[in-house]
Design a protein around this motif. Structure first.
Motif, PDB file in Angstrom:
ATOM      1  N   GLN A 201     -10.511   3.971  -0.150  1.00 32.84           N
ATOM      2  CA  GLN A 201     -10.923   2.567  -0.096  1.00 32.84           C
ATOM      3  C   GLN A 201      -9.904   1.667  -0.791  1.00 32.84           C
ATOM      4  N   LEU A 202      -9.325   2.140  -1.909  1.00 34.92           N
ATOM      5  CA  LEU A 202      -8.310   1.350  -2.608  1.00 34.92           C
ATOM      6  C   LEU A 202      -7.062   1.188  -1.740  1.00 34.92           C
ATOM      7  N   LEU A 203      -6.680   2.235  -1.027  1.00 40.95           N
ATOM      8  CA  LEU A 203      -5.507   2.151  -0.155  1.00 40.95           C
ATOM      9  C   LEU A 203      -5.737   1.165   0.989  1.00 40.95           C
ATOM     10  N   VAL A 204      -6.939   1.200   1.566  1.00 43.09           N
ATOM     11  CA  VAL A 204      -7.247   0.256   2.643  1.00 43.09           C
ATOM     12  C   VAL A 204      -7.176  -1.177   2.123  1.00 43.09           C
ATOM     13  N   ARG A 205      -7.696  -1.417   0.935  1.00 46.34           N
ATOM     14  CA  ARG A 205      -7.601  -2.757   0.336  1.00 46.34           C
ATOM     15  C   ARG A 205      -6.146  -3.153   0.109  1.00 46.34           C
ATOM     16  N   HIS A 206      -5.350  -2.188  -0.361  1.00 45.91           N
ATOM     17  CA  HIS A 206      -3.947  -2.473  -0.668  1.00 45.91           C
ATOM     18  C   HIS A 206      -3.179  -2.946   0.563  1.00 45.91           C
ATOM     19  N   ILE A 207      -3.439  -2.350   1.723  1.00 44.24           N
ATOM     20  CA  ILE A 207      -2.645  -2.668   2.915  1.00 44.24           C
ATOM     21  C   ILE A 207      -3.309  -3.727   3.802  1.00 44.24           C
ATOM     22  N   TYR A 208      -4.469  -4.238   3.400  1.00 46.83           N
ATOM     23  CA  TYR A 208      -5.259  -5.140   4.245  1.00 46.83           C
ATOM     24  C   TYR A 208      -4.440  -6.302   4.798  1.00 46.83           C
ATOM     25  N   ASP A 209      -3.617  -6.937   3.955  1.00 50.76           N
ATOM     26  CA  ASP A 209      -2.897  -8.135   4.395  1.00 50.76           C
ATOM     27  C   ASP A 209      -1.386  -7.899   4.505  1.00 50.76           C
ATOM     28  N   LYS A 210      -0.991  -6.622   4.663  1.00 50.85           N
ATOM     29  CA  LYS A 210       0.429  -6.300   4.794  1.00 50.85           C
ATOM     30  C   LYS A 210       0.762  -5.940   6.241  1.00 50.85           C
ATOM     31  N   ALA A 211       2.024  -6.064   6.582  1.00 47.07           N
ATOM     32  CA  ALA A 211       2.462  -5.832   7.963  1.00 47.07           C
ATOM     33  C   ALA A 211       2.192  -4.391   8.373  1.00 47.07           C
ATOM     34  N   ALA A 212       1.380  -4.230   9.410  1.00 42.47           N
ATOM     35  CA  ALA A 212       0.987  -2.890   9.854  1.00 42.47           C
ATOM     36  C   ALA A 212       2.161  -2.086  10.392  1.00 42.47           C
ATOM     37  N   THR A 213       3.249  -2.777  10.776  1.00 47.45           N
ATOM     38  CA  THR A 213       4.412  -2.077  11.323  1.00 47.45           C
ATOM     39  C   THR A 213       5.355  -1.580  10.231  1.00 47.45           C
ATOM     40  N   SER A 214       5.113  -1.941   8.976  1.00 48.51           N
ATOM     41  CA  SER A 214       6.009  -1.521   7.902  1.00 48.51           C
ATOM     42  C   SER A 214       5.823  -0.039   7.602  1.00 48.51           C
ATOM     43  N   ALA A 215       6.888   0.589   7.124  1.00 52.57           N
ATOM     44  CA  ALA A 215       6.793   1.999   6.730  1.00 52.57           C
ATOM     45  C   ALA A 215       5.819   2.166   5.570  1.00 52.57           C
ATOM     46  N   HIS A 216       5.756   1.159   4.686  1.00 57.38           N
ATOM     47  CA  HIS A 216       4.864   1.218   3.531  1.00 57.38           C
ATOM     48  C   HIS A 216       3.406   1.330   3.974  1.00 57.38           C
ATOM     49  N   VAL A 217       3.020   0.538   4.956  1.00 56.72           N
ATOM     50  CA  VAL A 217       1.642   0.596   5.459  1.00 56.72           C
ATOM     51  C   VAL A 217       1.418   1.866   6.269  1.00 56.72           C
ATOM     52  N   ARG A 218       2.391   2.238   7.081  1.00 52.26           N
ATOM     53  CA  ARG A 218       2.229   3.449   7.876  1.00 52.26           C
ATOM     54  C   ARG A 218       2.080   4.679   6.983  1.00 52.26           C
ATOM     55  N   TYR A 219       2.804   4.682   5.846  1.00 53.36           N
ATOM     56  CA  TYR A 219       2.620   5.820   4.950  1.00 53.36           C
ATOM     57  C   TYR A 219       1.241   5.780   4.285  1.00 53.36           C
ATOM     58  N   ALA A 220       0.761   4.602   3.926  1.00 56.14           N
ATOM     59  CA  ALA A 220      -0.589   4.506   3.345  1.00 56.14           C
ATOM     60  C   ALA A 220      -1.617   5.079   4.321  1.00 56.14           C
ATOM     61  N   LEU A 221      -1.479   4.766   5.604  1.00 56.66           N
ATOM     62  CA  LEU A 221      -2.397   5.300   6.613  1.00 56.66           C
ATOM     63  C   LEU A 221      -2.253   6.820   6.727  1.00 56.66           C
ATOM     64  N   THR A 222      -1.024   7.316   6.584  1.00 57.25           N
ATOM     65  CA  THR A 222      -0.791   8.758   6.606  1.00 57.25           C
ATOM     66  C   THR A 222      -1.459   9.427   5.412  1.00 57.25           C
TER      67      THR A 222
END
Length: 312
Positions: free
Chosen positions: A103-124
């Motif tokens: 849940q904390l990771l989902v909050r962290h990436i909520y307003d960040k670019a979904a195409t970024s490697a940072h967000v893609r790694y959070a989803l991974t």
């Protein structure tokens, strides 16, 4: 007009550990590693093999009562049974913690670019944590022990924390939950005294958690330099309080009842155990050294960490 990139904004920024690394480069390396070294526990582990007679479910030195007067009165069979229940309790704690982390990771990436490697790694990482939680749940069921939920008070505190936590606070809590258990699991998976299934579960968790720790450490370093001062101070206080909660939740008192021990006597001996205190502080040292270097362990927050027993 020149667009300022994140790398430009971070250029020259440093903490006690040196220059901050580029977020996208770190994330891309972690994505590459995930592609090469990820596991499906349902296929990788032999869930049909019976447990081996006389083998432990957790290294005896890591069992909470080890070397206490009560431990010395217990039979070898009862000690191994306690290790079985403590392994289930730690798996239950891991599920609770990983659900908070997701849940904390989902909050962290909520307003960040979904195409970024940072967000893609959070989803991974969220995908990894889903597999880990399912793996731990299957291990508990397979071991024939109860599920050991944290106390109702800690459930409510966890719900509050994941609601009000700042980004640096979230990553500090992530490291607290991951690094102490990681230290214990690194001792467990090569230990031939331990059941093969337990060793397999801990091996998978150690390999995949290493990436999660790297991601959280790099982001926390960045946040403790770039976050507002109030957020940094809030992180110091909340991380200290979470350390206090974690140190208590690490031992579920119901395990003692379920192996035929007096719960109050067992808890009193765990609290008085110099060996147990050394185990928890040794398991926390790599993390507390890191948090000290980046400025988390200061002021009232440091005092809370000391009162948790995790910081000498």
């Amino acid at each position: 007009m020149t667009t300022l990139t994140e790398a430009d904004a971070l250029d020259g920024l440093r903490d006690a550990l040196g220059l901050l690394k580029d977020r996208e480069q770190v994330a891309q390396r972690l994505l590459d590693s995930s592609a090469k070294h990820s596991f499906d526990p349902d296929k990788e582990l032999d869930w049909d093999a019976p447990f081996e007679e006389g083998k432990w479910f957790w290294p005896p030195e890591l069992v909470s009562l080890y070397d206490t007067p009560l431990w010395k009165r217990m039979s070898e069979e009862q000690r191994i049974l306690l290790s079985r229940h403590e392994a289930a309790a730690l798996a239950s704690l891991g599920i609770w913690f990983e659900i908070i982390l997701m849940q904390l990771l989902v909050r962290h990436i909520y307003d960040k670019a979904a195409t970024s490697a940072h967000v893609r790694y959070a989803l991974t990482e969220i995908e990894d944590e889903c597999r880990h939680s399912r793996m731990f749940a299957r291990l508990i069921s397979h071991g024939g022990t109860p599920w050991y939920p944290v106390s109702r008070a800690h459930q409510h505190l966890g719900r509050l924390f994941k609601t009000i936590s700042t980004t640096p606070g979230s990553f500090t809590a992530t490291l607290l939950g991951e690094e102490v258990l990681d230290w214990m699991q690194r001792l467990t998976f090569p230990d031939e005294r331990v059941q093969p299934l337990i060793r397999g579960v801990t091996r998978i968790h150690v390999v995949e958690e290493a990436r999660h720790v790297r991601y959280a450490r790099e982001e926390l370093r960045r946040q403790m330099v770039t976050a507002p001062k109030w957020s940094q101070e809030f992180t110091r206080i909340t991380s200290g309080e979470f350390a206090r909660v974690f140190s208590v939740a690490f031992v579920n008192p119901e395990v003692y009842t379920n192996v035929g021990l007096d719960k109050r006597e067992a808890l009193a001996q765990v609290r008085a155990s110099g060996h147990r205190r050394e185990v928890m502080q040794t398991g926390s040292k790599r993390l507390t050294d890191f948090l000290d270097d980046i400025g988390v362990l200061r002021g009232a927050g440091r005092r809370l960490w000391k009162s948790s027993g995790l910081l000498a």
